[in-house]
Scaffold this active site. Structure first.
Site: not given
Ligand SMILES: Cc1cc2nc3c(=O)[nH]c(=O)nc-3n(C[C@H](O)[C@H](O)[C@H](O)COP(=O)(O)O)c2cc1C
Length: 402
Positions: A130, A179
């Site tokens: 990330s 993103t």
């Molecule tokens: C704690 C957390 C932090 C996340 N940080 C980012 C991030 O920095 N950039 C990003 O594109 N997606 C981020 N996401 C989204 C994830 O990449 C992903 O799309 C999402 O977690 C998928 O859903 P799930 O947790 O139900 O599997 C984050 C998700 C969580 C739970």
């Protein structure tokens, strides 16, 4: 160090490993890891992972949508072995799942991204770093051979965007993932209640939650410090320069549009994927500007609540662009059977988010490794039960929607 001191350190570390091992033996699925993470983490941090936007409807639907889809197996197909490998975004992966980029992993466990990258590499799959990662993309790129995704946020400062693309290229990142669903921060009310932010601005209730989990605090203070090496010069944990909240509101560019992204795609000149595509029209546009992939995703329900579940939206996007670019998806994955359903609809690979974050929080690298072991075993077992020996055999013929 004296022999006694060495023996004492060895005994403590053996006891620690034994304790982790015992903890992991209790974990057989997503829910077990989630429970363990909840026990270990101060509530504000657990809620940051576990929570989602507004009423968290989209978050719940992401998983529920898999339950409205039934698998119809074939039998007597000779399934001694099953090949789980896929090729996606030009990368050969041993598993059809990858670790989606997530922020701030150092807060969940002191090994943070190092643990997740190592576990992904052991399973021969891709790992996403990330922009808000706590270990540098260069260090992770050097540590493992498996493909690396760099997750990018688009800044107002075009020079900074260019410099970051060059930095990732220089480090040898294989896949650029922009993103596009986070043009503004989601309304995460659990975080508002606890005061979770970087730097911390805890409410009294939030502080109490840290006080009753002292082990997390001791571990946090005695291990390597928290850093945001991708953004070091722009975001400051001490509160001096910029909080993450202000990073989103002040540095990211809400005017980002297709023309901006088209020039980024050209500049990157390699595998370029948009994360957070939900509409057919956007998926087509991504194809037209030269993207090589899209991730059907609603950010795990953390951005627009009420957005459709990713799995529900997957078929439309695969039908519209699946013959021209790679369609990936993430959101709500808790089981190997969820992965199988998404692949059967036409996803080329499936991203995991909370599925690996709870194990990370519960037990660091051994936790993530065990979670990936479990999902690997579930995918393999379910493929055999479906009568399939390779991912290419999965198709919509074997699905029924209620
Ligand atoms: C704690 C957390 C932090 C996340 N940080 C980012 C991030 O920095 N950039 C990003 O594109 N997606 C981020 N996401 C989204 C994830 O990449 C992903 O799309 C999402 O977690 C998928 O859903 P799930 O947790 O139900 O599997 C984050 C998700 C969580 C739970």
């Amino acid at each position: 160090m004296s022999e006694e001191a060495v023996a004492a350190v060895a005994a403590v570390s053996a006891r620690k490993e034994w304790a982790i091992d015992m903890r992991l033996r209790e974990c057989h699925n997503f829910h077990d890891f989630r429970r363990l993470a909840r026990r270990r983490l101060p509530r504000p941090i657990f809620d940051y992972i576990d929570g989602a936007a507004d009423d968290e409807v989209t978050h719940r639907r992401n998983t529920a949508s898999f339950e409205r889809c039934d698998l119809v197996p074939n039998v007597l197909r000779g399934v001694e072995t099953a090949d789980l490998s896929v090729t996606v975004l030009g990368q050969k992966l041993a598993l059809p799942v990858y670790c989606s980029p997530t922020a701030l992993q150092r807060l969940f466990h002191h090994e943070g991204e190092r643990a997740v990258a190592a576990a992904a590499a052991r399973h021969g799959t891709m790992f996403g770093v990330s922009s808000l990662g706590t270990v540098s993309l260069e260090e992770l790129r050097k540590a493992h051979d498996t493909p690396q995704v760099y997750q990018f946020y688009f800044h107002k400062d075009r020079g900074l965007n260019r410099a970051m693309l060059q930095r990732a290229k220089g480090a040898g990142v294989e896949v650029m993932m922009l993103t596009v669903d986070s043009i503004t921060g989601g309304n995460r009310e659990r975080d508002l209640r606890t005061g979770f932010s970087i730097p911390f601005r805890l409410t009294l209730a939030g502080m109490l939650q840290f006080a009753i989990k002292p082990m997390w605090g001791i571990n946090y203070l005695t291990q390597a410090g928290f850093k945001l090496p991708q953004l070091e010069e722009h975001v400051d944990m001490s509160g001096g320069a910029l909080s993450i909240g202000r990073y989103f509101t002040e540095m990211l560019d809400p005017s980002m549009n297709w023309t901006d992204v088209a020039s980024m795609v050209q500049e990157w000149n390699g595998q370029f994927c948009l994360k957070g595509i939900m509409s057919v029209i956007d998926a087509k546009r991504a194809t037209e500007i030269g993207c090589t992939g899209v991730v059907v995703s609603n950010h795990g329900g953390r951005q627009l609540d009420g957005s459709r579940a990713s799995f529900d939206q997957l078929a439309e996007i695969v039908d519209a662009v699946g013959d021209r670019i790679d369609v990936l998806m993430d959101g709500g994955i808790q089981r190997g059977s969820h992965v199988l359903k998404a692949l059967s609809v036409g996803a080329k690979a499936v991203g995991l988010g909370r599925y690996y974050l709870y194990p990370l929080a519960a037990a660091g690298r051994p936790g993530v490794e065990r979670a990936l072991d479990l999902i690997r075993a579930e995918i393999e077992r379910d493929m055999k039960l479906m009568g399939c020996t390779s991912i290419a055999h999965l198709s919509r013929d074997n699905l029924r929607f209620r």
